[in-house]
Write a protein that holds these residues in place. Structure first.
Motif, PDB file in Angstrom:
ATOM      1  N   PRO A 120     -47.303 -18.070  10.589  1.00  0.00           N
ATOM      2  CA  PRO A 120     -46.847 -18.462   9.245  1.00  0.00           C
ATOM      3  C   PRO A 120     -45.634 -17.693   8.766  1.00  0.00           C
ATOM      4  O   PRO A 120     -44.848 -18.203   7.958  1.00  0.00           O
ATOM      5  N   ALA A 121     -45.445 -16.466   9.240  1.00  0.00           N
ATOM      6  CA  ALA A 121     -44.270 -15.703   8.816  1.00  0.00           C
ATOM      7  C   ALA A 121     -42.973 -16.347   9.284  1.00  0.00           C
ATOM      8  O   ALA A 121     -41.916 -16.125   8.675  1.00  0.00           O
ATOM      9  N   ALA A 122     -43.048 -17.143  10.353  1.00  0.00           N
ATOM     10  CA  ALA A 122     -41.848 -17.802  10.877  1.00  0.00           C
ATOM     11  C   ALA A 122     -41.665 -19.212  10.346  1.00  0.00           C
ATOM     12  O   ALA A 122     -40.629 -19.833  10.585  1.00  0.00           O
ATOM     13  N   ALA A 123     -42.654 -19.737   9.613  1.00  0.00           N
ATOM     14  CA  ALA A 123     -42.599 -21.141   9.198  1.00  0.00           C
ATOM     15  C   ALA A 123     -41.580 -21.381   8.093  1.00  0.00           C
ATOM     16  O   ALA A 123     -40.986 -22.469   8.020  1.00  0.00           O
ATOM     17  N   ALA A 144     -39.785 -13.106  -3.677  1.00  0.00           N
ATOM     18  CA  ALA A 144     -40.138 -11.694  -3.537  1.00  0.00           C
ATOM     19  C   ALA A 144     -41.106 -11.496  -2.376  1.00  0.00           C
ATOM     20  O   ALA A 144     -40.937 -10.586  -1.542  1.00  0.00           O
ATOM     21  N   LEU A 145     -42.127 -12.351  -2.290  1.00  0.00           N
ATOM     22  CA  LEU A 145     -43.057 -12.270  -1.158  1.00  0.00           C
ATOM     23  C   LEU A 145     -42.341 -12.520   0.157  1.00  0.00           C
ATOM     24  O   LEU A 145     -42.609 -11.853   1.166  1.00  0.00           O
ATOM     25  N   ARG A 146     -41.449 -13.492   0.156  1.00  0.00           N
ATOM     26  CA  ARG A 146     -40.709 -13.823   1.377  1.00  0.00           C
ATOM     27  C   ARG A 146     -39.934 -12.617   1.886  1.00  0.00           C
ATOM     28  O   ARG A 146     -39.941 -12.303   3.081  1.00  0.00           O
ATOM     29  N   ARG A 147     -39.268 -11.911   0.989  1.00  0.00           N
ATOM     30  CA  ARG A 147     -38.473 -10.747   1.392  1.00  0.00           C
ATOM     31  C   ARG A 147     -39.359  -9.603   1.886  1.00  0.00           C
ATOM     32  O   ARG A 147     -39.013  -8.912   2.848  1.00  0.00           O
ATOM     33  N   VAL A 148     -40.493  -9.409   1.244  1.00  0.00           N
ATOM     34  CA  VAL A 148     -41.414  -8.365   1.686  1.00  0.00           C
ATOM     35  C   VAL A 148     -41.937  -8.679   3.085  1.00  0.00           C
ATOM     36  O   VAL A 148     -41.967  -7.806   3.971  1.00  0.00           O
ATOM     37  N   VAL A 149     -42.333  -9.920   3.316  1.00  0.00           N
ATOM     38  CA  VAL A 149     -42.872 -10.319   4.620  1.00  0.00           C
ATOM     39  C   VAL A 149     -41.821 -10.158   5.703  1.00  0.00           C
ATOM     40  O   VAL A 149     -42.088  -9.611   6.782  1.00  0.00           O
ATOM     41  N   ARG A 150     -40.622 -10.618   5.434  1.00  0.00           N
ATOM     42  CA  ARG A 150     -39.567 -10.542   6.444  1.00  0.00           C
ATOM     43  C   ARG A 150     -39.179  -9.091   6.753  1.00  0.00           C
ATOM     44  O   ARG A 150     -38.792  -8.788   7.891  1.00  0.00           O
ATOM     45  N   ALA A 151     -39.284  -8.225   5.768  1.00  0.00           N
ATOM     46  CA  ALA A 151     -38.870  -6.836   5.980  1.00  0.00           C
ATOM     47  C   ALA A 151     -39.892  -6.040   6.771  1.00  0.00           C
ATOM     48  O   ALA A 151     -39.521  -5.095   7.478  1.00  0.00           O
ATOM     49  N   VAL A 152     -41.173  -6.423   6.694  1.00  0.00           N
ATOM     50  CA  VAL A 152     -42.215  -5.559   7.245  1.00  0.00           C
ATOM     51  C   VAL A 152     -43.054  -6.233   8.315  1.00  0.00           C
ATOM     52  O   VAL A 152     -43.373  -5.616   9.350  1.00  0.00           O
ATOM     53  N   LEU A 153     -43.449  -7.466   8.096  1.00  0.00           N
ATOM     54  CA  LEU A 153     -44.422  -8.101   8.991  1.00  0.00           C
ATOM     55  C   LEU A 153     -43.789  -8.419  10.334  1.00  0.00           C
ATOM     56  O   LEU A 153     -42.756  -9.103  10.386  1.00  0.00           O
ATOM     57  N   PRO A 154     -44.383  -7.986  11.445  1.00  0.00           N
ATOM     58  CA  PRO A 154     -43.826  -8.304  12.764  1.00  0.00           C
ATOM     59  C   PRO A 154     -44.065  -9.762  13.110  1.00  0.00           C
ATOM     60  O   PRO A 154     -45.004 -10.386  12.601  1.00  0.00           O
ATOM     61  N   ALA A 207     -36.151  -2.007   5.232  1.00  0.00           N
ATOM     62  CA  ALA A 207     -37.456  -2.293   4.642  1.00  0.00           C
ATOM     63  C   ALA A 207     -37.650  -1.506   3.352  1.00  0.00           C
ATOM     64  O   ALA A 207     -38.113  -2.054   2.334  1.00  0.00           O
ATOM     65  N   ASP A 208     -37.302  -0.234   3.367  1.00  0.00           N
ATOM     66  CA  ASP A 208     -37.455   0.584   2.165  1.00  0.00           C
ATOM     67  C   ASP A 208     -36.609   0.042   1.016  1.00  0.00           C
ATOM     68  O   ASP A 208     -37.058  -0.012  -0.146  1.00  0.00           O
ATOM     69  N   THR A 209     -35.378  -0.364   1.339  1.00  0.00           N
ATOM     70  CA  THR A 209     -34.483  -0.902   0.310  1.00  0.00           C
ATOM     71  C   THR A 209     -35.042  -2.197  -0.273  1.00  0.00           C
ATOM     72  O   THR A 209     -35.010  -2.420  -1.490  1.00  0.00           O
ATOM     73  N   THR A 210     -35.560  -3.059   0.599  1.00  0.00           N
ATOM     74  CA  THR A 210     -36.118  -4.341   0.148  1.00  0.00           C
ATOM     75  C   THR A 210     -37.316  -4.126  -0.763  1.00  0.00           C
ATOM     76  O   THR A 210     -37.434  -4.750  -1.833  1.00  0.00           O
ATOM     77  N   LEU A 211     -38.233  -3.250  -0.357  1.00  0.00           N
ATOM     78  CA  LEU A 211     -39.429  -3.007  -1.163  1.00  0.00           C
ATOM     79  C   LEU A 211     -39.072  -2.402  -2.514  1.00  0.00           C
ATOM     80  O   LEU A 211     -39.685  -2.743  -3.550  1.00  0.00           O
ATOM     81  N   ALA A 212     -38.091  -1.528  -2.528  1.00  0.00           N
ATOM     82  CA  ALA A 212     -37.676  -0.927  -3.792  1.00  0.00           C
ATOM     83  C   ALA A 212     -37.091  -1.977  -4.730  1.00  0.00           C
ATOM     84  O   ALA A 212     -37.349  -1.972  -5.952  1.00  0.00           O
TER      85      ALA A 212
END
Length: 483
Positions: A411-414, A347-357, A325-330
């Motif tokens: 929605p995170a899984a859609a 970019a949003l997709r990667r942030v959501v996948r890295a953090v959102l449960p 997650a830290d690597t993705t956000l950076a």
């Protein structure tokens, strides 16, 4: 001789019968008469015939009865791959019927309106039929999705599942077919042809006028974002291709109407309407992507802040996941602050996948980000399937059917099945062959694109007959191919 329960008796021979005196003389002399020899032979023959008759009957009963140890002939079992192909064809056809019915309904709504009042009342039965058919088809796709994942496992249960798919698709088609006569009466193309042509020509002019502006929008997207972000490259050219086809058939419809050839005019009108609907999809998809990219670019900074706060609260995260997650956000923050174009949606997709449960819903900035990404990906896949449905198979449609309900529930899984749907659909089109060469198909009047889009069902010079509101029974009634 006769066969019955009594002792066999010799049939009487022709000729004179010996008198009583002569018979007595022979007996007295100890001789053997002809009757004495014939009677035993006849009795033995009769017993043999009875035995043979009984054997034949027993043999026939043994061949037809079902008893332990006796194998009766079984009807041939249809192989599972054949049933799978039949179920896949049923899903594709039902999905096409729904899409075509939805497109023609839009022209009816353009005439009668959809606002509360008489217009909404007139079209409501057909809107309701579409919703009911959509529910049946969604259930069929859900069965197919489980089937693709190996559920159920037993062959008998898998056969039952495939039968369920076919049955659900048939019911979806039946719901549409049941309303087709009333829908045809509503449109009354035989008597209201001039009005219907006017509506189609009006939509055509609007789209032709929009094409130039959308082309400028697409050019701007290509300068501001990476090529991977602009998933609508070539859409304006394909919209123009559909409009070339539409103008050809609108002209032919007018000419046929002037000659009082109503049947031919209706056929050309429906072909033009299908092309106009798909040109609208192409142009709308460009505008929608531009809006989604702009909204994502505005949301990325807030999503990064929200993701970092989420990580600060998550004290029990495994070290490996925290590092990812830290690597993705950076990486996303570096793209955001750099000078090079980037893909805000990705970019949003990667942030959501890295953090959102999983199952987090739409709450908070990350939930909004997940919904924005999922909505964009589902819309992109749906538009591609709609405009290329003549080549898109069941796999892409199944993934798309999986993604739609997730927009509401998770929605995170859609976006995962939506991206898979788009990728599978593009692969189907590549295997089918793309008729576009970077410009509108002026030489053939756009027939190649109309066939690829499922507007027409044939490769012959006139492309074959167009589709209309209704299910498989309507196709058969109008002489269209039906699986």
């Amino acid at each position: 001789m006769t066969i019955n329960a009594e002792v066999p008796v010799a049939a009487a021979r022709g000729g004179p019968v010996a008198g009583a005196g002569e018979q007595g003389r022979q007996d007295a002399e100890g001789g053997t008469s002809a009757a004495d020899l014939v009677l035993p032979l006849v009795a033995v023959g009769g017993v043999g015939v009875l035995a043979g008759y009984g054997y034949v009957r027993r043999t026939r009963r043994a061949r037809t009865r079902t008893t332990p140890g006796v194998v009766s002939p079984q009807p041939p079992v249809t192989p599972l791959p054949v049933l799978e192909r039949q179920a896949a064809a049923a899903l594709v056809q039902a999905d096409d019927c729904l899409r075509t019915s939805r497109e023609e309904l839009a022209f009816a709504e353009a005439r009668f309106g959809t606002d509360a009042g008489s217009g909404a009342t007139v079209v409501e039965p057909f809107v309701r039929a579409l919703r009911e058919a959509e529910r049946e088809l969604s259930a069929a796709f859900a069965i197919r999705l489980r089937y693709d994942r190996g559920v159920p496992e037993e062959d008998a249960a898998r056969r039952h599942a495939l039968a369920g798919i076919v049955g659900r698709c048939a019911e979806a088609g039946r719901r549409l077919d049941a309303e087709t006569p009333a829908f045809d009466q509503l449109r009354s193309l035989e008597t209201e042809l001039d009005s219907a042509l006017g509506i189609a020509e009006g939509r055509f002019r609007d789209l032709a006028g929009r094409a130039g502006g959308v082309d400028a929008t697409l050019a701007d997207l290509n300068t501001r974002y990476t090529p991977a972000a602009v998933s609508v490259t070539g859409y304006v050219e394909q919209a123009k291709d559909r409009l070339v086809f539409a103008t050809t058939h609108l002209n032919q419809a007018r000419q046929a109407a002037d000659l009082d050839d109503t049947g031919t005019a209706i056929r050309h009108l429906r072909s033009a309407e299908g092309a106009i609907s798909q040109a609208d999809v192409f142009l709308n998809d460009v505008d929608q992507l531009a809006n989604a990219l702009a909204a994502a670019a505005e949301l990325v900074p807030a999503a990064l802040t929200g993701a970092e706060a989420e990580l600060a609260r998550a004290t029990t995260e495994p070290p490996s996941r925290r590092l990812h997650a830290d690597t993705t956000l950076a990486a996303v923050r570096e793209e955001l602050t750099g000078d090079s174009p980037y893909d805000p949606l990705d970019a949003l997709r990667r942030v959501v996948r890295a953090v959102l449960p999983p199952g987090a819903g739409r709450d908070g900035v990350l939930g909004v980000a997940a919904w924005l990404v999922g909505r964009s990906d589902v819309g992109s896949a749906d538009g591609f399937v709609a405009t290329h449905r003549g080549a898109v198979g069941v796999g892409a449609r199944t993934r798309l059917a999986e993604a739609r309900p997730l927009l509401t529930s998770d929605p995170a899984a859609a976006d995962v099945p939506a991206l898979e749907a788009r990728e599978a659909a593009e692969q189907d089109v590549r295997m089918h062959g793309n008729p576009y060469a970077g410009a509108a198909d002026d030489r053939t009047g756009g027939v190649g694109g109309a066939v690829l889009g499922g507007i027409l069902l044939g490769e012959d010079p006139d492309g074959g007959p167009p589709l209309a509101f209704g299910g498989p029974a309507t196709r058969r009634r109008r002489g269209l191919p039906s699986t």
